[in-house]
Design an enzyme around this catalytic site. Structure first.
Site, PDB file in Angstrom:
ATOM      1  N   GLY A  98       0.833  -1.199   0.000  1.00 46.13           N
ATOM      2  CA  GLY A  98       0.000   0.000   0.000  1.00 46.13           C
ATOM      3  C   GLY A  98       0.865   1.245   0.000  1.00 46.13           C
ATOM      4  CB  SER A  99       0.321   4.594   1.129  1.00 46.31           C
ATOM      5  OG  SER A  99      -0.504   4.748   0.002  1.00 46.31           O
TER       6      SER A  99
END
Length: 181
Positions: free
Chosen positions: A93-94
């Site tokens: 993800g981030s």
């Protein structure tokens, strides 16, 4: 589902940061002096896994750049009956943004990179259909003000290794315009 994956990854990161003061051995084969840290890591991971908010995790403890301890917990793929190992790839993800920003700022401190220089000065192969891309600076990338269109979602969370991802992503950007100035 995303929250579970993110929590598992954050757990794996958390224990890299467990204080290792007083530890003396720095090889993976010997965990002497790290027993309390390892016990704490294992206890906290199993506690989290038992709560149902995460499905799996991995931990790595390093001291002065040397790997001291690694362990995987639970199942990476229940259908295929694959357990988590030290080499299991989790969806990122981030989360990787903070590591990227840290690495960029280290390069800035070493005077190897300037925040207000255009990205094309460092990545000459970077191009877009929108000519404004030439004005995008490193700082704009770090603070999310570059106007880039965003990530193409094919394997956007890095759930599988894809050696072509960078090439494909650069081609995607080359055909894209900016969303904003």
């Amino acid at each position: 589902m995303m929250k579970k994956r993110l929590t598992a990854f954050i757990l794996s990161l958390l224990f890299v940061l467990v204080p290792l003061s007083g530890c003396t051995t720095t090889t993976k084969t010997s965990t002497q002096g790290y027993e309390k840290t390892i016990q704490t890591a294992r206890t906290e991971i199993w506690k989290e896994l038992g709560s149902g908010t995460s499905s799996s995790a991995t931990v790595a403890i390093m001291d002065n750049g040397k790997l001291v301890y690694t362990e995987g917990f639970a199942m990476a793929d229940r259908v295929a009956a694959l357990t988590v190992t030290e080499n299991t790839q989790f969806n990122i993800g981030s989360v990787s943004k903070m590591f990227t920003a840290t690495a960029v700022m280290q390069l800035v401190e070493e005077k190897k990179l300037e925040l207000d220089k255009p990205v094309v000065d460092y990545l000459p192969d970077f191009t877009m259909a929108d000519s404004r891309y030439k004005d995008i600076t490193v700082r704009m990338l770090l603070n999310h003000t570059s106007g880039l269109p965003g990530t193409m979602m094919g394997n956007g969370f890095a759930s599988t290794k894809d050696p072509q991802f960078l090439t494909e992503f650069m081609a995607y950007l080359a055909g894209s315009g900016l969303k904003a100035d």
